[in-house]
Design an enzyme around this catalytic site. Structure first.
Site, mmCIF file in Angstrom:
data_model
loop_
_atom_site.group_PDB
_atom_site.id
_atom_site.type_symbol
_atom_site.label_atom_id
_atom_site.label_comp_id
_atom_site.label_asym_id
_atom_site.label_seq_id
_atom_site.Cartn_x
_atom_site.Cartn_y
_atom_site.Cartn_z
ATOM 1 N N LYS A 89 17.454 33.370 3.627
ATOM 2 C CA LYS A 89 18.210 34.354 2.854
ATOM 3 C C LYS A 89 18.153 35.716 3.530
ATOM 4 O O LYS A 89 17.127 36.098 4.084
ATOM 5 C CB LYS A 89 17.643 34.449 1.436
ATOM 6 C CG LYS A 89 17.979 33.254 0.554
ATOM 7 C CD LYS A 89 17.514 33.487 -0.871
ATOM 8 C CE LYS A 89 17.932 32.340 -1.780
ATOM 9 N NZ LYS A 89 17.488 32.560 -3.185
ATOM 10 N N HIS A 107 9.916 33.259 0.904
ATOM 11 C CA HIS A 107 10.043 34.114 -0.272
ATOM 12 C C HIS A 107 9.753 35.566 0.106
ATOM 13 O O HIS A 107 8.722 35.858 0.718
ATOM 14 C CB HIS A 107 9.053 33.693 -1.371
ATOM 15 C CG HIS A 107 9.430 32.411 -2.048
ATOM 16 N ND1 HIS A 107 8.528 31.640 -2.751
ATOM 17 C CD2 HIS A 107 10.618 31.764 -2.129
ATOM 18 C CE1 HIS A 107 9.150 30.576 -3.235
ATOM 19 N NE2 HIS A 107 10.404 30.624 -2.871
ATOM 20 N N TYR A 111 4.313 28.232 -8.441
ATOM 21 C CA TYR A 111 3.696 26.965 -8.056
ATOM 22 C C TYR A 111 2.230 26.903 -8.449
ATOM 23 O O TYR A 111 1.668 25.821 -8.560
ATOM 24 C CB TYR A 111 3.882 26.726 -6.552
ATOM 25 C CG TYR A 111 5.339 26.578 -6.210
ATOM 26 C CD1 TYR A 111 6.046 25.441 -6.578
ATOM 27 C CD2 TYR A 111 6.035 27.591 -5.563
ATOM 28 C CE1 TYR A 111 7.393 25.314 -6.307
ATOM 29 C CE2 TYR A 111 7.385 27.478 -5.282
ATOM 30 C CZ TYR A 111 8.059 26.331 -5.661
ATOM 31 O OH TYR A 111 9.396 26.215 -5.406
ATOM 32 N N HIS A 135 16.311 20.662 -4.146
ATOM 33 C CA HIS A 135 15.231 21.632 -4.358
ATOM 34 C C HIS A 135 13.969 20.965 -4.901
ATOM 35 O O HIS A 135 12.889 21.543 -4.810
ATOM 36 C CB HIS A 135 15.702 22.741 -5.311
ATOM 37 C CG HIS A 135 15.818 24.076 -4.641
ATOM 38 N ND1 HIS A 135 16.599 24.284 -3.528
ATOM 39 C CD2 HIS A 135 15.235 25.274 -4.914
ATOM 40 C CE1 HIS A 135 16.495 25.548 -3.153
ATOM 41 N NE2 HIS A 135 15.682 26.166 -3.963
ATOM 42 N N ARG A 195 15.439 25.074 2.358
ATOM 43 C CA ARG A 195 16.568 25.148 1.437
ATOM 44 C C ARG A 195 17.703 24.297 2.001
ATOM 45 O O ARG A 195 17.770 24.031 3.209
ATOM 46 C CB ARG A 195 17.054 26.592 1.281
ATOM 47 C CG ARG A 195 16.012 27.572 0.730
ATOM 48 C CD ARG A 195 16.613 28.973 0.641
ATOM 49 N NE ARG A 195 15.678 29.939 0.067
ATOM 50 C CZ ARG A 195 14.924 30.766 0.788
ATOM 51 N NH1 ARG A 195 14.981 30.734 2.126
ATOM 52 N NH2 ARG A 195 14.109 31.621 0.199
ATOM 53 N N ARG A 201 11.677 20.574 -2.170
ATOM 54 C CA ARG A 201 11.119 21.889 -1.818
ATOM 55 C C ARG A 201 9.999 22.249 -2.797
ATOM 56 O O ARG A 201 8.931 22.719 -2.392
ATOM 57 C CB ARG A 201 12.235 22.937 -1.838
ATOM 58 C CG ARG A 201 11.810 24.369 -1.535
ATOM 59 C CD ARG A 201 13.081 25.222 -1.369
ATOM 60 N NE ARG A 201 12.856 26.644 -1.496
ATOM 61 C CZ ARG A 201 12.517 27.446 -0.480
ATOM 62 N NH1 ARG A 201 12.323 26.955 0.726
ATOM 63 N NH2 ARG A 201 12.369 28.751 -0.678
#
Length: 296
Positions: free
Chosen positions: A170, A268, A277, A242, A146, A245
């Site tokens: 995150k 994630h 994806y 992104h 990120r 990514r």
């Protein structure tokens, strides 16, 4: 039920001050549901259960109604039964147990390997800034970081002997992400021949990627880097950080990577986020069929 709908429509028009077009849309959506109830032999609102409503949405899903339209239908049904309950026209509200219909996610833009190569080749690596930009682009594509993770990287986070970088994702969750040999080469080259010319004793600390003043790059500056080189490469798709990514994850899955492994690399928390994806991969397969099959 038609009488109740007429009363509900009057309420929406004159008490909720909704437009006539909006009310007509509510009526149209609810009448579709009433038609389904008639086919099920149901005419009394009190006979409608959460299972019946779920059956309706299963039916419209099978005939190809998209998730945005389904969500609108659900909103109309919930609003109508809330009205019936508030007026004591029903003994219970079957919509209370129902969650909303999830809207499908828009598939993110993905670059081909050739498009990424063309972007990388546009970078002039004869200057410290060019070396930095090439290293940034290589690391983004190699590790799927990120923006916030990349701009906060510190030199001790580059564990290249183990072929990984340590990132704080995150929720302040630390993870170790594999990094490819090309990215290792370009980041090391930047550290040797680029970063010393940008370093500022006061501002730099141990931050890996620095601006011209020797301070940490901003998120906006990262966007400008991507915009500049994608334009120079003649890429017409909408490109942002992104995108690399997304491309990183998509190319891994196209190559047969395990979904759980990709989830770990992307950081994630929920694998359902990573599963988007697999949808991109299916689109890739279908496009390949269209492009190369004699009757595609």
């Amino acid at each position: 039920m038609e009488a109740f709908l007429k009363e509900y429509s009057t309420l929406l028009l004159y008490e909720k001050n909704l437009s006539e077009n909006t009310v007509n849309s509510y009526q149209s959506d609810l009448k579709k549901f009433f038609d389904f109830l008639n086919r099920e032999g149901i005419s009394d609102p009190d006979e409608v259960t959460s299972e019946i409503i779920a059956k309706y949405f299963e039916e419209i899903r099978r005939i190809g109604i998209d998730s945005s339209t389904s969500a609108r239908y659900m909103s109309a049904i919930k609003g109508f039964w809330n009205f019936l309950e508030s007026m004591n026209y029903v003994s219970s509200n079957p919509t209370e147990k129902l969650s909303g219909v999830p809207k499908s996610r828009k598939l993110p833009s993905v670059l081909s390997v050739e498009e990424i190569d063309s972007i990388l080749k546009c970078v002039d690596v004869s200057s410290p800034i060019g070396l930095r930009d090439r290293a940034i682009l290589e690391l983004f594509y190699s590790s799927g970081l990120r923006v916030s993770e990349l701009i906060n990287l510190r030199i001790p986070d580059l564990l290249f002997e183990d072929e990984v970088v340590r990132v704080l994702g995150k929720g302040s969750k630390e993870r170790y992400v594999p990094v490819g040999s090309s990215a290792v080469y370009w980041v090391n080259d930047y550290l040797k021949r680029g970063r010393p010319f940008l370093k500022n004793k006061v501002k730099s600390e141990n931050i890996v990627f620095l601006n011209r003043r020797g301070a940490k790059l901003s998120r906006m500056w990262i966007w400008k880097i991507f915009e500049r080189y994608s334009n120079e490469a003649g890429i017409e798709k909408e490109i942002h950080p992104h995108t690399f990514r997304h491309s990183f994850a998509t190319h891994l899955i196209e190559g047969g990577a395990d979904l759980r492994a990709v989830q770990e690399m992307l950081g994630h928390a929920d694998i359902s986020t990573t599963q988007i994806y697999t949808h991109i991969d299916r689109e890739f397969v279908k496009q390949t069929h269209r492009d190369h099959h004699p009757r595609g």
